[in-house]
Design an enzyme around this catalytic site. Structure first.
Site, PDB file in Angstrom:
ATOM      1  N   TYR A  90     -77.600  14.644  35.967  1.00 34.45           N
ATOM      2  CA  TYR A  90     -77.102  13.703  36.205  1.00 34.45           C
ATOM      3  C   TYR A  90     -75.652  13.523  35.165  1.00 34.45           C
ATOM      4  O   TYR A  90     -75.444  13.758  34.379  1.00 34.45           O
ATOM      5  CB  TYR A  90     -77.643  12.685  36.083  1.00 34.45           C
ATOM      6  CG  TYR A  90     -78.627  11.392  36.964  1.00 34.45           C
ATOM      7  CD1 TYR A  90     -77.651  11.562  37.798  1.00 34.45           C
ATOM      8  CD2 TYR A  90     -80.444  12.705  37.850  1.00 34.45           C
ATOM      9  CE1 TYR A  90     -79.004  10.881  39.113  1.00 34.45           C
ATOM     10  CE2 TYR A  90     -80.309  12.159  38.431  1.00 34.45           C
ATOM     11  CZ  TYR A  90     -80.195  11.132  39.366  1.00 34.45           C
ATOM     12  OH  TYR A  90     -80.571  10.729  40.695  1.00 34.45           O
ATOM     13  N   ASN A 163     -56.098   0.680  39.042  1.00 35.40           N
ATOM     14  CA  ASN A 163     -55.316  -0.604  39.515  1.00 35.40           C
ATOM     15  C   ASN A 163     -55.358  -1.801  40.594  1.00 35.40           C
ATOM     16  O   ASN A 163     -55.205  -3.301  40.118  1.00 35.40           O
ATOM     17  CB  ASN A 163     -53.666  -1.036  39.261  1.00 35.40           C
ATOM     18  CG  ASN A 163     -53.244  -0.170  37.063  1.00 35.40           C
ATOM     19  OD1 ASN A 163     -54.490  -0.400  36.804  1.00 35.40           O
ATOM     20  ND2 ASN A 163     -52.072   0.323  37.440  1.00 35.40           N
ATOM     21  N   SER A 190     -47.175  -5.426  35.065  1.00 35.15           N
ATOM     22  CA  SER A 190     -48.015  -3.886  34.812  1.00 35.15           C
ATOM     23  C   SER A 190     -48.872  -3.602  36.440  1.00 35.15           C
ATOM     24  O   SER A 190     -48.069  -4.092  36.928  1.00 35.15           O
ATOM     25  CB  SER A 190     -49.666  -4.217  33.919  1.00 35.15           C
ATOM     26  OG  SER A 190     -49.689  -5.408  34.511  1.00 35.15           O
ATOM     27  N   ASP A 213     -39.132 -11.221  27.466  1.00 32.96           N
ATOM     28  CA  ASP A 213     -37.865 -11.065  27.959  1.00 32.96           C
ATOM     29  C   ASP A 213     -37.790  -9.203  28.300  1.00 32.96           C
ATOM     30  O   ASP A 213     -38.062  -8.648  26.612  1.00 32.96           O
ATOM     31  CB  ASP A 213     -37.354 -12.269  26.823  1.00 32.96           C
ATOM     32  CG  ASP A 213     -35.737 -11.947  26.942  1.00 32.96           C
ATOM     33  OD1 ASP A 213     -35.303 -11.449  28.687  1.00 32.96           O
ATOM     34  OD2 ASP A 213     -35.163 -12.855  26.458  1.00 32.96           O
ATOM     35  N   TYR A 306     -58.184  -9.360  31.836  1.00 31.13           N
ATOM     36  CA  TYR A 306     -58.434  -8.801  32.103  1.00 31.13           C
ATOM     37  C   TYR A 306     -58.163  -7.016  31.310  1.00 31.13           C
ATOM     38  O   TYR A 306     -58.157  -6.024  31.483  1.00 31.13           O
ATOM     39  CB  TYR A 306     -58.222  -7.606  33.642  1.00 31.13           C
ATOM     40  CG  TYR A 306     -56.638  -8.134  34.061  1.00 31.13           C
ATOM     41  CD1 TYR A 306     -56.092  -8.582  33.991  1.00 31.13           C
ATOM     42  CD2 TYR A 306     -55.814  -7.183  33.626  1.00 31.13           C
ATOM     43  CE1 TYR A 306     -54.800  -9.059  34.287  1.00 31.13           C
ATOM     44  CE2 TYR A 306     -54.863  -6.863  33.534  1.00 31.13           C
ATOM     45  CZ  TYR A 306     -53.519  -8.265  34.302  1.00 31.13           C
ATOM     46  OH  TYR A 306     -52.965  -8.261  34.155  1.00 31.13           O
TER      47      TYR A 306
END
Lengths: 396, 396
Positions: A90, A163, A190, A213, A306
């Site tokens: 494992y 993502n 992002s 900005d 997140y």
């Protein structure tokens, strides 16, 4: 039989600092990954790009020997691959030295006799964070791998697991979004933000996208709008009263639409008023930016955090909780995958949906910079720079 | 037929400032409330305490003519009652002058011909906030009233609709609590806090109760422990490392219990370690106190904010949202009642459960100070004082 790793993905800022070098897993067991010297190509790629070559017994790995600044601690090492074993071992969380990298795609080269869920030739991505993808070849347990379709681009496959999955789940699991609903998000540029824009657009859900900005703001705005962003606004705009005009109550929307029926010239003026207040806010920043998102949320809406790029906590006015019934939640895709380990169907349904969007051209590969594995220092440096919209991809 | 208001309740600090004088409703319609000069008695009370007297056409009301400091703006006025009308008029939110008070119990004196849900003699409490209970008699629509059993004490009935309901819902609607689970709360000595302790104890749920340091801390601790509080601790204690000893993981609990089987002397030392981390945190304070509650919450747990005595927002570390999956929510019992207007059963089930606890002696009447209606200034002043554990009750 053997596995071809087609691309190893270098995660961007957050994952580099927090996850990639913070808890890598090295596991040995039935499946074998193997490298080739091939270059990753843009677009769809057929198997013929990859040579078979002699049996692979070594892997070149990006290894870190202590936790810390990746550009200081990561080193290239060639290491011997373990034998395939019939007995499963494992996954464990080793102390460093460990191989970095949470994302990437590989091809299965060889499987042990007990392996059932992956077969030779399959494209596979890591099931969990910390598998250690910055290496040319590896031996993994089948439980650590998820098969993905091989008819999408390698770059899409290599960047699919974190993502787009984060965006997909946040749009699915917190509020029941219907076409015409609105979502507001910060960090819209992002990897997660771009996936949110595209997945929402495919569902007919409007997105209000907040970005910092920057010098190339107009180009960025154009690029996000081309992906389906309804609005792209600077963070400072969120604090101005004009922003409220975007979010009129739905009954106003109807009135205004009637009013404009005979008055096309004023259409754009009125169009700015047609969106219901956001049901869902997605926060990858924290601090003031998160508080501003909250202010625009509709009664009973949810804000999902997140990420925390601003390194500031989320501050919630008591009145928003009590009188607006806003729900403040968090999401971590790694935990979702762990919680759903027994629910293979949920994972495969999500990957299937995402691949359908990719094939239809509705979910594009993020902007990527490909870097040879030996130039990994360049990739690490790029990944740490601010305002870099491009994901660093290690090719091997 | 006529209604006897048995007691009018003066809400404590928060509701006095925010709700009671901020949005009172005066409605006219089928049912009629009426005053008598009787005194409210402790304990169960029979109808015979109240005389019938001549038909009532006037009411003495505590009225505010502008929003602001209650002790400045509230005045006593005698006003004529409206006629009962067959046609229903809906509740509206009037500008001041309006009658203060969200809580209280009355008895129905007379009903209009269309009235179906209340009958003469019923004990009734307001269904919604802002009904304006600081008066001796009134005419209300049946929709604004909820019948409660008349075999509980008047003080219990008069204080049933807000604090015990808030506690009941917060313990029911956010986490599925099982016997042996733990709840942590601040403002443990508030009306809501005391109800939380008692309702949780009746369910076999442990409570960790945080109170502000004060001169009579030992008496307060003893009183809350007598109600069923598992722990009563000062806010400062929450920041000390020893507090962690209270919340050992459940598997430790089992080990420790085995270890103490032959060692009764050490029982208290080990007992401090047997509680699982709280699944639910109840926050009536905000600010640092809320952040401290959050720190002790178990992974996936919920913090529910129902008040903000510290006048500070709730600050949530990003890591708690992402990696601990804490859920940050709010609760407002008035909104719950409005949302459940079509769901009579939910309201009646809750009141029935609460009355069962009251009859069984498991949910006590909060500590009350009875004040004659004409001395309302004294009651208002008392209600604004810090560390006053007693609810101010107007008797009429």
């Amino acid at each position: 039989m053997e596995v071809w790793p087609l691309a190893r993905v270098l995660s961007r800022i957050l994952s580099l600092k927090k996850s990639a070098c913070g808890g890598a897993l090295v596991t040995t067991s039935p499946s074998r990954f193997l490298s080739s010297g091939t270059t990753v190509l843009q677009g769809n790629v057929s198997r013929s790009y990859f040579s078979t070559g002699p049996p692979v017994t070594e892997s070149t790995d990006l290894v870190y020997s202590s936790h810390g600044d990746p550009s200081q601690v990561v080193q290239l090492e060639t290491r011997k691959l373990p034998e395939l074993k019939a007995k499963r071992t494992y996954a464990i969380l080793p102390d460093p030295p460990a191989v970095g990298g949470n994302e990437g795609v590989g091809q299965v080269l060889e499987v042990g006799s007990q392996v059932q869920t992956v077969k030779v030739g399959d494209w596979v991505i890591p099931r969990d964070a910390g598998l250690g993808t910055w290496r040319t070849a590896a031996v993994f347990s089948e439980d650590d791998l998820v098969t993905v379709p091989s008819d999408i681009s390698i770059l899409s496959a290599a960047t699919l697991g974190v993502n787009p999955c984060t965006a997909f789940r946040m749009l699915s699991d917190f509020e029941s979004l219907m076409p015409g609903d609105t979502v507001i998000q910060n960090a819209a540029n992002s990897g997660v933000g771009q996936a949110v824009i595209q997945i929402a657009a495919a569902k007919g859900v409007h997105t209000i996208n907040v970005v910092r900005d920057r010098p190339d703001l107009q180009q960025l705005t154009d690029r996000l709008r081309a992906m389906g962003a309804t609005y792209v606004i600077k963070e400072e705009m969120l604090r101005k009263p004009e922003i409220k005009d975007i979010f009129k109550a739905v009954h106003k929307k109807k009135t205004k639409r009637k009013a404009t029926a005979n008055n096309n010239l004023n259409n754009t003026v009125y169009l700015i008023q047609v969106y219901p207040k956001p049901k869902l806010a997605l926060n990858g920043v924290g601090g003031k930016s998160a508080t501003e998102l909250l202010r625009h949320l509709q009664t009973g809406g949810t804000m999902v955090t997140y990420g925390g790029m601003a390194k500031q906590p989320v501050t919630v006015p008591v009145s928003a909780l009590i009188f607006k019934d806003v729900k403040v939640r968090g999401f971590w895709v790694t935990q979702w995958k762990r919680d759903n380990k027994q629910n293979e169907e949920a994972l495969h349904f999500m990957l299937k949906e995402l691949c359908t969007l990719i094939r239809a051209g509705k979910l594009s590969t993020p902007s990527c910079t490909e870097v040879g594995m030996k130039d990994f220092h360049k990739a690490l440096d790029n990944a740490m720079k601010p305002y870099i919209s491009s994901k660093q991809i290690l090719v091997m």
